[in-house]
Enzyme design. Structure first.
Site, short mmCIF file in Angstrom:
data_model
loop_
_atom_site.label_atom_id
_atom_site.label_comp_id
_atom_site.label_asym_id
_atom_site.label_seq_id
_atom_site.Cartn_x
_atom_site.Cartn_y
_atom_site.Cartn_z
N HIS A 163 -15.11 48.72 28.54
CA HIS A 163 -15.94 49.18 29.66
C HIS A 163 -16.42 50.61 29.42
CE1 HIS A 163 -13.38 46.33 32.32
NE2 HIS A 163 -14.57 45.76 32.18
N LYS A 218 -10.53 38.12 46.38
CA LYS A 218 -9.63 38.30 45.23
C LYS A 218 -8.57 39.34 45.57
CE LYS A 218 -12.79 37.00 41.55
NZ LYS A 218 -13.35 37.38 40.26
N ARG A 234 -19.21 40.55 25.38
CA ARG A 234 -18.24 40.46 24.28
C ARG A 234 -18.46 39.21 23.45
NH1 ARG A 234 -13.10 40.29 27.89
NH2 ARG A 234 -14.58 38.89 28.81
N SER A 291 -9.80 43.02 31.05
CA SER A 291 -8.88 43.55 32.06
C SER A 291 -7.73 42.58 32.29
CB SER A 291 -9.61 43.81 33.37
OG SER A 291 -10.55 44.85 33.23
#
Length: 158
Positions: free
Chosen positions: A17, A41, A90, A128
């Protein structure tokens, strides 16, 4: 002024990030890092703590602002006078998902462009979720997240 938004949950921010933030901050006059606060979440860190950690590791970047948002990304971008959304990639799987999101954002507001930035290959395996799993097993986070926040992450698992 060319303003871009880089959205994400950043729970926690990783070196991948940070790589995107640093590079995008060189492309745009102002980069707003938008920390998504999603009520559906349960993040490891509160939105406020994530903002604090990102501000700490980006303090060397004068043109980076960090803020939280809920709701639609295009509404947040509009509130910041941004015209570009930056997304880090990615993998091909990231591209497929982010491409769909870019098309949706374009349908919601045709004024917005999405810029995809490939992560540096040395960070392409970092997520993460992986950081949290490793931290949960008390693994070494060196090289995965900025050194300034390693202790903060490790404290969550003591």
């Amino acid at each position: 002024m060319r303003i871009a938004v880089y959205p994400g949950s950043f729970d926690p921010i990783t070196n991948g990030h940070l790589d995107i933030i640093e590079r995008a901050s060189r492309v745009y006059e102002k980069l707003v890092v938008g920390v998504l606060s999603n009520a559906s979440k349960t993040p490891l860190f509160s939105a406020e703590k994530r903002v604090e950690m990102i501000r700490l590791v980006t303090k060397h970047l004068d043109n980076v602002e960090v803020d939280t948002f809920t709701g639609l990304l295009v509404d947040f971008a509009a509130s910041k006078n941004a015209t570009v959304i930056v997304k880090g990639l990615r993998t091909v799987a990231d591209f497929e998902y982010e491409f769909q999101m870019a098309l949706l954002n374009k349908a919601l507001n045709p004024e917005y462009e999405t810029m995809f930035m490939m992560t540096n290959t040395k960070y392409s395996y970092i997520s993460s979720s992986m950081v949290k799993e490793l931290a949960g097993f008390h693994g070494d986070l060196t090289g995965l997240v900025p050194c300034e926040i390693i202790e903060t992450i490790e404290e969550k698992y003591k």
